[in-house]
Design an enzyme around this catalytic site. Structure first.
Site, PDB file in Angstrom:
ATOM      1  N   ARG A  97       0.847  -1.200   0.000  1.00 26.04           N
ATOM      2  CA  ARG A  97       0.000   0.000   0.000  1.00 26.04           C
ATOM      3  C   ARG A  97       0.884   1.254   0.000  1.00 26.04           C
ATOM      4  NH1 ARG A  97      -4.824   1.919   4.212  1.00 26.04           N
ATOM      5  NH2 ARG A  97      -5.020   4.006   3.351  1.00 26.04           N
TER       6      ARG A  97
ATOM      7  N   ASN B 132     -10.681  -4.160  -0.821  1.00 20.99           N
ATOM      8  CA  ASN B 132     -10.488  -3.060  -1.767  1.00 20.99           C
ATOM      9  C   ASN B 132      -9.553  -3.457  -2.907  1.00 20.99           C
ATOM     10  OD1 ASN B 132     -12.072  -0.831  -0.979  1.00 20.99           O
ATOM     11  ND2 ASN B 132     -10.731  -0.442   0.759  1.00 20.99           N
TER      12      ASN B 132
ATOM     13  N   CYS C 204     -19.069  -1.707   0.735  1.00 22.53           N
ATOM     14  CA  CYS C 204     -18.122  -0.732   1.287  1.00 22.53           C
ATOM     15  C   CYS C 204     -18.808  -0.012   2.439  1.00 22.53           C
ATOM     16  CB  CYS C 204     -17.700   0.267   0.216  1.00 22.53           C
ATOM     17  SG  CYS C 204     -16.595   1.569   0.830  1.00 22.53           S
ATOM     18  N   ASP C 205     -18.056   0.247   3.494  1.00 24.81           N
ATOM     19  CA  ASP C 205     -18.636   0.913   4.654  1.00 24.81           C
ATOM     20  C   ASP C 205     -18.500   2.424   4.621  1.00 24.81           C
ATOM     21  OD1 ASP C 205     -15.812   0.576   5.021  1.00 24.81           O
ATOM     22  OD2 ASP C 205     -16.074   1.223   7.078  1.00 24.81           O
TER      23      ASP C 205
ATOM     24  N   HIS D 111     -16.702   4.474  -3.758  1.00 21.82           N
ATOM     25  CA  HIS D 111     -15.871   5.665  -3.502  1.00 21.82           C
ATOM     26  C   HIS D 111     -16.068   6.733  -4.578  1.00 21.82           C
ATOM     27  CE1 HIS D 111     -12.761   3.365  -0.783  1.00 21.82           C
ATOM     28  NE2 HIS D 111     -13.965   3.427  -0.276  1.00 21.82           N
TER      29      HIS D 111
ATOM     30  N   TYR E 157     -14.643  10.677  -1.184  1.00 25.52           N
ATOM     31  CA  TYR E 157     -13.538  10.269  -2.047  1.00 25.52           C
ATOM     32  C   TYR E 157     -13.513  11.021  -3.378  1.00 25.52           C
ATOM     33  CZ  TYR E 157     -11.854   6.352   0.769  1.00 25.52           C
ATOM     34  OH  TYR E 157     -11.292   5.592   1.756  1.00 25.52           O
TER      35      TYR E 157
ATOM     36  N   ARG F 180      -0.714   7.901   3.881  1.00 29.26           N
ATOM     37  CA  ARG F 180      -1.745   7.266   4.714  1.00 29.26           C
ATOM     38  C   ARG F 180      -1.294   5.884   5.211  1.00 29.26           C
ATOM     39  NH1 ARG F 180      -5.566   7.175   8.387  1.00 29.26           N
ATOM     40  NH2 ARG F 180      -7.063   5.519   8.064  1.00 29.26           N
TER      41      ARG F 180
END
Length: 445
Positions: A95, A149, A171-172, A202, A268, A288
Site C-alpha cells: 500500500r 479493496n 463498502c462501509d 468511492h 472520495y 496514509r
C-alpha cells in the site's frame, strides 16, 4: 421465533479490523447468532496476534461459539454459511508503494483511487477469486460478503470471472459518512436515514435523505456541508478521524459539494475533482499507509498482545467497528429474510437508467433471503454520468489488463484516469508500478 445459528469465516484474520468485527458479532448475537467463528489468513504470524486475543474475547463473552483460526483452506471454508472477506494482498508495505510511486510524478497517491488503486486491484483480483473458489468447493451454498479493496475493480472482476458466484461486494464508507450526517442533524443513528444514492464505489452522490417520519433532511444537511463539509464528526470523537488525513477529507467535502449543490457527495470524490489540491497537501515521504502503520496497526496489535498475555479482555479497548455493523446487518438480512435497505455494489441492469447495464454501480438495494434487488435511481445528470462512465471504463480496462496480461490495456487505464495528467506520466508510473509488483502481478506484455 428463534434464529438459526450461523457459521462464519473471516477471510483476512490478521487484519487490524478483524477484532472489531468479532466484537460486533458478539454484541449482536440476538440478531445474528453464531455457532462457529473461523479465521482464515495465509499470513499465520500476523493472524496469530489477532486470533489469540479474539479467542480470549469469545471465551469470555460468548463461550457457546466454537472458535477456530487456521491457514488451511479446507478447514476454514468447510461447513460455513458466510465468508466475510477483507484481504489486503501485499499488505501495508505494498500500500505504501501504491501511494508513494504516483506522488513522485505529481499524481494522487491513494489506495483505491488513481494509479495506486489500479495497482492494488491487480493484486486483489486473484486473491478474491481464490476465496470464491474455496467457498464454492467446500461450502457451495454460502454467501461471500466482500469488502476487500478496491471494491469496484474487484466487483468488475468477479462479475466477469465468476458470474454465478454468491458474492456481494460492499463498502462501509457511505455508512461512515451517514454516521457523521446523523451527528450533524442530531439523529441518534444513521439507521434513521432513508436515502437515495448512486455512483460507483468511492465515487457517488446522495440525491435524497429523509428520516423515518418522511421529513426532508437535505436542506439542513446542505447548509452544513456548504460551510463545513462533514467535519463536525471530529467534534464528536469519530474514530475515523483519528488521523489528520481523514479530517482533511471530511472538511474538503464542502468544496466537492460546491460543484453540484443539488446533491451531497462521497468524500472520495476529492481525489478526482481536486487532485491538484490532494497532491499539494500530501507528504510523499509519509502517506496514509504510514499513518496506519504508526497508529491503528501498532495500537490494535499491542492491545491484542496485551489481551492474549493477560488471558482476559474485561478492560479491553477493542471496540465493535463501524464497518462491522454494516456487514452484520447484511448477513442477518440474507440469513433471516429481514428485507433491509442497504447500499451495495451490484451490476447496474437498469438501476441507473442512462448507464450501461454491465457497469458495477453502488445503489440502494433491498436484501432478503433471495439475495438483493437494486432500486431504480432513474436517469442521472450529464455531469455525474460523464464522470461515472470515464471511471467505469478505467475499471474495465484494469480487469482487461489482468485477464489479457496486457501492458497496453493497463497503460490505457492509467491514461484515462481523471487523476493522471497525460499518457507520458501514465507510462512512467506504470513502469515503476510493474517493477514494484513483480511478485504480485501477472507478467504484462
Amino acid at each position: 421465533m428463534e434464529r438459526k445459528k450461523q457459521s462464519v469465516v473471516i477471510a483476512g484474520g490478521g487484519s487490524t479490523y478483524t477484532a472489531g468485527i468479532v466484537m460486533m458479532l458478539i454484541e449482536n448475537q440476538d440478531k445474528f447468532p453464531l455457532r462457529t467463528l473461523k479465521f482464515y489468513d495465509n499470513d499465520q504470524k500476523r493472524q496469530e496476534i489477532v486470533a489469540k486475543a479474539c479467542e480470549v474475547i469469545v471465551k469470555e463473552r460468548a463461550p457457546e461459539i466454537e472458535f477456530i483460526a487456521t491457514t488451511d483452506p479446507e478447514e476454514a471454508f468447510t461447513d460455513i454459511d458466510f465468508v466475510m472477506a477483507h484481504i489486503r494482498v501485499g499488505g501495508l508495505s505494498m500500500r505504501e508503494k501504491d501511494e508513494k510511486i504516483p506522488l513522485k510524478y505529481g499524481v494522487v497517491g491513494q489506495e483505491t483511487c488513481g494509479p495506486g488503486g489500479m495497482a492494488y486491484g491487480m493484486r486483489s483480483i486473484p486473491g478474491v477469486i481464490e476465496l470464491i473458489d474455496y467457498m464454492e468447493k467446500y461450502s457451495p451454498n454460502a454467501w461471500m460478503l466482500n469488502y476487500s479493496n478496491p471494491a469496484s475493480i474487484v466487483a468488475e472482476a468477479t462479475r466477469r470471472m465468476r458470474p454465478n458466484a454468491k458474492i456481494i461486494n460492499i463498502c462501509d464508507m457511505p455508512v461512515a459518512i451517514k454516521k457523521s450526517i446523523a451527528d450533524i442533524l442530531g439523529l441518534d443513528s444513521e439507521l434513521e436515514i432513508v436515502d437515495r444514492y448512486y455512483g460507483l464505489n468511492h465515487f457517488g452522490w446522495w440525491t435524497e435523505m429523509y428520516d423515518k417520519e418522511g421529513n426532508d433532511l437535505m436542506p439542513r444537511l446542505k447548509e452544513h456541508v456548504q460551510k463545513y463539509g462533514y467535519a463536525s464528526a471530529a467534534e464528536e470523537g469519530n474514530p475515523l478521524l483519528e488521523e489528520a488525513s481523514w479530517m482533511d477529507t471530511f472538511q474538503k467535502a464542502k468544496d466537492v459539494y460546491a460543484i453540484d449543490p443539488e446533491t451531497v457527495p462521497n468524500t472520495y470524490l476529492k481525489y478526482y475533482l481536486y487532485s491538484d489540491y490532494v497532491v499539494s497537501h500530501a507528504n510523499p515521504d509519509y502517506t496514509r499507509a504510514n499513518e496506519v502503520m504508526d497508529n491503528r496497526e501498532k495500537n490494535v496489535f499491542a492491545e491484542c498482545k496485551r489481551v492474549a498475555d493477560n488471558q482476559s479482555a474485561k478492560d479491553t479497548t477493542i471496540e465493535a467497528g463501524e464497518h462491522a455493523e454494516f456487514i452484520v446487518h447484511l448477513a442477518a438480512a440474507l440469513a433471516y429474510n429481514t428485507y433491509e435497505r442497504m447500499l451495495l455494489i451490484v451490476k447496474n441492469d437498469g438501476a441507473i437508467a442512462n448507464l450501461d447495464d454491465d457497469a458495477m454501480v453502488e445503489v440502494p438495494c433491498i436484501v432478503s433471503k433471495r439475495g438483493y434487488e437494486p432500486l431504480c435511481m432513474g436517469k442521472i445528470p450529464h455531469f455525474q454520468k460523464g464522470m461515472i462512465e470515464q471511471q467505469v471504463a478505467v475499471e474495465k480496462l484494469v480487469v482487461d489488463a489482468y485477464e489479457q496480461k496486457s501492458y497496453q490495456k493497463l497503460w490505457q487505464a492509467l491514461t484515462l484516469s481523471k487523476t493522471v495528467p497525460s499518457a507520458k506520466v501514465a507510462k512512467q508510473i506504470l513502469d515503476e508500478l510493474i517493477e514494484a509488483n513483480q511478485e504480485w502481478w501477472p507478467t504484462l506484455s
